[in-house]
Design a protein around this motif. Structure first.
Motif, short mmCIF file in Angstrom:
data_model
loop_
_atom_site.label_atom_id
_atom_site.label_comp_id
_atom_site.label_asym_id
_atom_site.label_seq_id
_atom_site.Cartn_x
_atom_site.Cartn_y
_atom_site.Cartn_z
N PRO A 14 0.87 -1.25 0.00
CA PRO A 14 -0.02 -0.28 -0.10
C PRO A 14 0.98 1.26 0.04
O PRO A 14 0.67 2.16 -0.57
CB PRO A 14 -0.87 -0.04 1.36
N TRP A 17 2.22 1.75 -3.52
CA TRP A 17 1.22 2.17 -4.22
C TRP A 17 0.74 3.92 -4.23
O TRP A 17 0.55 4.58 -4.80
CB TRP A 17 -0.25 1.31 -3.99
N ASP A 37 -4.51 8.38 3.14
CA ASP A 37 -4.30 7.09 2.89
C ASP A 37 -3.36 6.44 3.97
O ASP A 37 -3.38 5.28 4.48
CB ASP A 37 -4.03 6.84 1.65
N TRP A 41 -4.03 3.51 6.86
CA TRP A 41 -3.35 2.35 6.92
C TRP A 41 -2.48 2.00 8.27
O TRP A 41 -2.60 0.92 8.77
CB TRP A 41 -2.21 2.15 5.73
#
Length: 190
Positions: A14, A17, A37, A41
């Motif tokens: 992640p 990304w 984000d 996470w």
């Protein structure tokens, strides 16, 4: 999954990304997306880390819970890595210590810094050498995860435009901790 490097690759995906989206499509995926984000996470991995103990107490004989127990520190360090990325993005965006210090009086900023301050010694000592050196003190030190989690989710709720998602995650945190405390008490009684 027996390979620790493979686990770390999966935990890093992640982040890779997010960084690639921010680097290659900054107009579509900018600071706001990255900060959100990376914080998400960090929080999700923190919840998974905290859920390991109640899962192990509930499903004691199952292999996957033993695997989770062995990898709990990896999950916690990954959570910290996302929180560090979240903080680094914030610091880069602010650009100067004066701006950062000026925002310390904002409650959600202060809570975020306090949470990070509690997480640093946990991340630094999440290794076998520290466990051996600190012995019983290691476990006491790592109980800081509970107030750090409360600060993390309070930071999220206070910083969100719509705190509904943060409140849902706070409910999940309360459920995880309530279950852990209940199971540990029941275990002591029997």
């Amino acid at each position: 999954m027996k390979s620790r490097p493979l686990l770390w690759l999966i935990l890093a995906l992640p982040g890779i990304w997010m960084l690639s989206r921010w680097a290659f499509t900054p107009d579509e995926y900018g600071y706001g997306h990255f900060i959100g984000d990376s914080g998400d996470w960090a929080a999700w991995l923190l919840l998974v880390t905290l859920a390991v103990t109640p899962l192990r107490l509930l499903f004691r004989r199952w292999r996957w819970t033993a695997w989770l127990m062995r990898r709990r520190r990896d999950l916690g360090v990954a959570s910290f890595a996302y929180a560090a990325g979240h903080t680094a993005a914030y610091l880069i965006r602010k650009g100067s210590p004066e701006f950062v210090l000026a925002e310390l009086s904002t409650p959600y900023i202060l809570l975020g810094w306090l949470a990070l301050l509690l997480f640093v010694p946990l991340a630094v000592t999440s290794n076998d050498v520290s466990v051996r050196l600190l012995r019983r003190s290691w476990k006491r030190l790592h109980r800081l995860v509970y107030p750090a989690a409360v600060l993390t989710f309070a930071h999220w709720a206070l910083s969100a435009f719509d705190p509904t998602t943060a409140y849902i995650h706070i409910g999940i945190l309360v459920a995880i901790e309530g279950l852990r405390i209940g199971l540990q008490r029941r275990q002591r009684v029997t």
